[in-house]
Design an enzyme around this catalytic site. Structure first.
Site, PDB file in Angstrom:
ATOM      1  N   THR A 466       0.806  -1.214   0.000  1.00  0.00           N
ATOM      2  CA  THR A 466       0.000   0.000   0.000  1.00  0.00           C
ATOM      3  C   THR A 466       0.839   1.264   0.000  1.00  0.00           C
ATOM      4  O   THR A 466       0.351   2.337  -0.354  1.00  0.00           O
ATOM      5  CB  THR A 466      -0.881   0.027   1.252  1.00  0.00           C
ATOM      6  N   GLY A 674      -7.677   3.194   2.439  1.00  0.00           N
ATOM      7  CA  GLY A 674      -7.447   1.895   1.789  1.00  0.00           C
ATOM      8  C   GLY A 674      -8.685   1.227   1.232  1.00  0.00           C
ATOM      9  O   GLY A 674      -8.582   0.364   0.371  1.00  0.00           O
ATOM     10  N   GLU A 675      -9.865   1.569   1.720  1.00  0.00           N
ATOM     11  CA  GLU A 675     -11.041   0.795   1.343  1.00  0.00           C
ATOM     12  C   GLU A 675     -12.164   1.606   0.708  1.00  0.00           C
ATOM     13  O   GLU A 675     -12.987   1.065  -0.028  1.00  0.00           O
ATOM     14  CB  GLU A 675     -11.578   0.058   2.572  1.00  0.00           C
TER      15      GLU A 675
END
Lengths: 715, 322
Positions: A466, A674-675
């Site tokens: 990431t 991140g989501e």
């Protein structure tokens, strides 16, 4: 300039693209501090979904060339019981392997061979014969038979209810009552699940790509009945996590047991085919969404009932209803989550677990509601915005959903959009909202300024690709006024201070805040050393040198703010599709996501996160699914059949990150990134398909066979 | 993977002798190696046919056609000026398949011999008469989205996945083979791939020990070349349906047209009677649909692949009329 906000390239980027970066399975004896060669494992998986092992013929394998050990339930050393089911940290539960002769799903490991080479291990594994007594297996997800998971979670329910849903819905001017089906999905990360275990006396070190190393450590220690301080877990680089490496798996346990018995390090990776059953997957979910709307287009009632699959022995709940609870200001909201315990592999977290598929159902139903009351889908969402989470009653600490929708509409050209037929393509546009709850988890970090002037940052955080290593380097460099090359971030080792690990969009702000606090503590220590005088860098370095280096620690934990505020990242997804009028093939010429996720530490890696999520949304809308066959086997078990998008599927795609600073969640002003990028992306595409064709497909993915019957007759 | 011996043949004769004594020929290995890793194929010996002399070129024949060496890679064949100019159908079909990396390795002969991608064929725990004769057909129990709607049998509904072969079938290719005694045979591509019947493990007309040396094409037929492939993602996926066609349409009439379907049958599916029914007919939907009815007479789905019957019809119309 190296500081926060800049899109600096990944610290480890060059190593990764040149192949120099070492992932778990790449590690050689010298890299794990071993003096002996590493032995290789291979696994045999079950071929029934439910039943018992009657006979296991391992004789040929045991006598096969190079074989050193064959493990089965008959000779596995004692392990802890599975669980506890309701453990505080789900990923730290005991997970015995080969505990007994029971088979709980198709593709469960039943035997393990260790040999001197990979080839020997695989050849021997292929010679093992297993006889089973099969019981009737239950492998079909049926929305009628979901059970309340609360008793499996210590009584804690995820259901919610505010206002009088049934009364409000019954009297609404427009009522949407729809059923959406989202499919099984598998992680398919490029790095396979693999471990290397080595013992030094009675101390175990396991190299395994665990997103939360501390949880894997606790889980392994529990499983093997070891004190935790005798187990170390290392995950330096992870080749794709996506929640699929939040749990640890049988590979770690088997390598640990075999390495102890053989007094030699053992490595093992599941094969690509085995990954599809021997690890975890995203559950299929059956969603019923009801929305009541007034004549003026105000949402008064929302309900979302989700039924997801979990393994027969587990309690994981998917099909999140967070969007229904918090996206729109309805006065009556009720949600339920039910599970069906089936004889299938374990379902667990996958990229925005719950919300990725929950948002597919909710945001398509919202589109249906907008159409029902004749509202523009963007205007409808703006009209129903809320400043307060209607389910908790707490105000959002920062919420710029409307700004995302407006900026997105402007950039996408929403007002000027043109639907209709262009050659043999039907063109349509769609929109969806995105939301993902924000979380801070307890995290600590240690920083050391060495006599040479290098800052070494240590914490057990992981970087599953990431960009965590890079942003932590930036945060440390910025906080101490150092150039980035003077900062070395060391992650993924339970010898380092404990953090949240990576997952749930909580990693960057939790570990980032810990590093920030540690750097502030170091500055205070340096100030003390210079007695508050304005010392030159040379003086500071001299003092640090005399002290043999200076170390400080910092930590963060969620505070009272979570009781006063709701915290979430928001976004708006826009998509244009072209559906072939003859064949139903769907292309996506344009995708735009606009997100408000607090302060952005690194524009480049943050944007990659958003784009990756959006692409997975495209995949979920049009391409990606697994099915369970009549035997309970996951039908697709390689990347030729389990389809994810290829480059040609992605055309014009962009992600925009709006300036925002989160005021309460953490000292850095960050929120999770991140989501949120996957949430709503699939729904925007599905809504665009409806716009293009007038066909509403409520079973994902929208493959061409589902569109075909509704396409216009051949002219 | 099981242990195996490996040798390299330096002549067709070498290769044929090795094959006659049980060695499995391997060229690019883009299919065979995958199957060996899964132990679906377990040869004791491999003989590389990658270095056979003079089989790596494309040449013009006296009749005005071309001869394609069996070792010409898919990438080289698709890019060859003769093929691009005169047989664009073949170029397009090849480029619609696999990936650039695979096409760089895969050969013309190997592509002709590539095996089905049927999910149950690949699952060693499932029944498959092709992999293990007599074990049954798992694909009939469901999970048959990619399977055949025509040409299959009780025993097997696997599909031939080759794009290239569809083009070769439309172009009336001939497969040239040679055995260990030096005997050569010319097999029309129409009879090269076998229907499964009760012996789905037999896939081609090749006899043990025969080596594919060349593929020849007659002069190209008159008309516009089309290759249209419909699949579940934009690239790097096997066809749900593909259509290879050469159509000569003038002033709203079909002078002549030939076509074959890929993705629906155990071999490229071409029915000459369907083509005859289109000749000298108006170029309109009814004509094509009638031809499609003839081509797909007896087609049936097995659940997940029912849609292919409708999709084949719509794709054929779209290919020939747009």
């Amino acid at each position: 300039m190296t500081g926060i906000g800049n899109g600096v390239p990944r610290v480890e980027g060059r190593a990764k693209v040149t192949g120099a970066a070492l992932y778990t399975f790449d590690l050689q004896p010298s890299e794990i501090g071993a003096t002996q060669p590493i032995l290789h494992g291979a696994a045999v998986l079950s071929t029934i979904a439910c039943g018992r092992i009657l006979a296991l013929d391992t004789a040929a394998a045991e006598h096969s060339t190079g074989v050193r050990l064959v493990l089965t339930h008959r000779n596995m050393p004692p392990q802890a019981e599975w669980g506890p089911l309701n453990a505080n940290v789900r990923f730290a539960r005991a997970q015995p392997v080969f505990g007994d002769e029971q088979v709980r799903y198709f593709g469960e490991p039943v035997a393990f061979v260790v040999a001197e080479s990979f080839e020997c291990a695989r050849a021997a594994a292929a010679s093992i014969q297993v006889q089973y007594e099969a019981d009737q297996a239950h492998t079909v997800l049926d929305s009628e038979h979901g059970i309340d998971p609360a008793p499996l979670h210590g009584g804690q329910s995820s259901d919610s209810s505010v206002g009088d849903f049934h009364g409000t819905f019954a009297t609404a001017r427009h009522r949407i009552d729809v059923q959406y089906e989202t499919p099984y999905q598998n992680h398919a990360a490029i790095e396979l699940q693999a471990s290397i275990a080595a013992w030094d006396g009675d101390h175990l070190t396991v190299h395994t790509p665990a997103q939360i190393t501390s949880a894997a450590r606790t889980g392994l220690a529990r499983t093997l009945n070891l004190p935790e301080d005798r187990v170390r877990v290392v995950a330096r680089l992870i080749g794709g996590g996506f929640g699929g490496k939040l749990p640890y798996f049988a590979d770690a346990v088997l390598c640990a047991v075999a390495a102890r018995q053989l007094r030699q390090p053992v490595k093992f990776s599941f094969t690509r085919q085995q990954m599809f059953t021997a690890t975890t997957h995203r559950s299929a979910v059956s969603h019923r969404v009801r929305i009541g709307v007034t004549t003026e287009g105000r949402i008064t009632a929302i309900s979302h009932d989700a039924v997801s699959q979990t393994a027969s022995f587990d309690n994981y709940v998917d099909g999140s209803t967070a969007g229904a609870k918090g996206l729109y200001g309805a006065k009556a909201i009720r949600t339920t989550q039910r599970i069906a315990r089936l004889d299938l592999p374990r379902s667990d977290s996958m990229r925005s677990p719950g919300d990725a598929n929950g948002s597919m159902a909710l945001e398509c139903a919202i589109d249906e509601a907008a159409h029902a009351c004749g509202q523009d889908p963007v205007a409808f969402r703006i009209l129903n915005d809320t400043r307060v989470n209607p389910t908790t009653g707490r105000p959002y600490s920062s919420r710029h959903l409307v700004a995302c929708l407006q900026e997105g509409a402007r950039r996408f050209g929403w007002e000027e959009r043109r639907s209709g037929r262009k050659g043999e393509w039907l063109i349509g546009q769609g929109v969806a909202s995105a939301m993902r709850d924000n979380l801070v988890r307890p995290s600590a970090a240690q920083v050391t300024l060495t006599p040479a002037g290098q800052l070494v940052v240590r914490l057990d955080m992981t970087d599953p690709g990431t960009g965590t290593i890079t942003i932590l380097t930036q945060i440390a460099a910025e906080t101490l006024g150092l150039p980035m090359e003077k900062v070395t971030v060391m992650l993924g080792d339970t010898d380092f201070p404990k953090t949240s690990g990576s997952g749930g969009s909580f990693g960057a702000e939790s570990s980032g805040s810990a590093v920030y606090e540690a750097c502030l503590a170091l500055r205070r220590r340096l100030d003390d050393m210079t007695k508050g005088r304005d010392a030159s860098p040379e003086t500071v370095l001299r003092l640090v040198g005399e002290a043999g280096g200076v170390t400080a620690e910092g930590k963060i934990a969620p505070g009272d703010e979570t009781k006063r505020y709701s915290e979430a990242s928001f976004g708006a997804q826009f998509a244009e599709v072209a559906v072939n009028v003859h064949t139903g093939e769907t292309r996506v010429p344009r995708m735009l996501g606009v997100f408000a996720c607090g302060r952005i530490i690194n524009e480049r890696t943050a944007r990659s996160q958003a784009l990756g999520g959006m692409i997975w949304g495209l995949s979920s809308a049009l391409i990606e699914a697994n099915n369970v066959d009549h035997r309970g086997q996951m039908a697709m078990r390689d990347l030729a059949n389990y389809h994810v998008p290829v480059l040609a599927d992605i055309q014009n795609i962009d992600a925009v990150l709006l300036p925002e600073t989160e005021p309460v969640a953490n000292p850095l002003g960050m929120k999770g990134i991140g989501e949120v990028g996957i949430n709503g992306a699939a729904a925007a595409i599905a809504n665009a398909v409806f716009d293009a064709t007038g066909i509403r497909i409520r079973r994902f993915p929208i493959t061409l066979d589902r569109l075909l019957p509704g396409l216009p007759p051949l002219a | 993977m099981k242990d195996f011996a490996f040798s390299t043949a330096h002549s067709v004769d070498d290769a044929a002798h090795a094959a006659a004594s049980g060695a499995r020929p391997i060229a690019g290995g883009t299919n065979l190696l995958d199957l060996m890793k899964l132990q679906i194929e377990t040869p004791n010996r491999l003989v590389s046919v990658r270095r056979l002399p003079r089989l790596d070129r494309v040449t013009v024949t006296d009749e005005g056609g071309v001869r394609i060496g069996a070792e010409v890679t898919n990438a080289a064949l698709a890019a060859h000026p003769l093929i691009r100019q005169r047989y664009p159908l073949l170029s397009r079909a090849i480029l619609a398949g696999a990936s650039a990396q695979i096409r760089n390795m895969a050969t013309t002969g190997g592509n002709l011999l590539q095996r089905t991608r049927c999910v149950q064929f690949y699952d060693m725990t499932d029944a498959c008469n092709k992999r293990q004769p007599g074990s049954g057909c798992g694909a009939r129990m469901g999970g048959n989205r990619m399977n055949a709607i025509i040409g299959g049998s009780e025993a097997c509904i696997a599909v031939n996945p080759s794009d290239m072969s569809v083009a070769l079938r439309v172009l009336d290719a001939t497969v040239h083979v040679q055995d260990a005694t030096g005997r050569v045979r010319a097999i029309p591509v129409a009879s090269f791939h076998l229907l499964p019947g009760e012996t789905p493990e037999r896939e081609t007309a090749l006899q043990p020990g025969e080596i594919i040396t060349e593929i020849s094409l007659p002069p190209p037929p008159m008309g516009v070349h089309h290759y249209r492939k419909v699949r579940d993602r934009t690239s790097y996926a096997f066809a749900l349906i593909s259509v290879g066609a050469v159509a000569d349409i003038r002033e709203g009439r079909i002078v002549s047209a030939r076509f074959a379907f890929g993705g629906i049958a155990p071999r490229p599916w071409r029915v000459e009677a369907a083509e005859a029914a289109m000749a000298n007919r108006p170029a309109e939907v009814a004509t094509i649909e009638h031809a499609c009815d003839i081509a797909l007479e007896g087609a049936k789905g097995y659940g997940d692949n029912d849609f292919k019957i409708l999709l084949a019809r719509r794709t054929l119309v779209a290919t020939l009329l747009t």
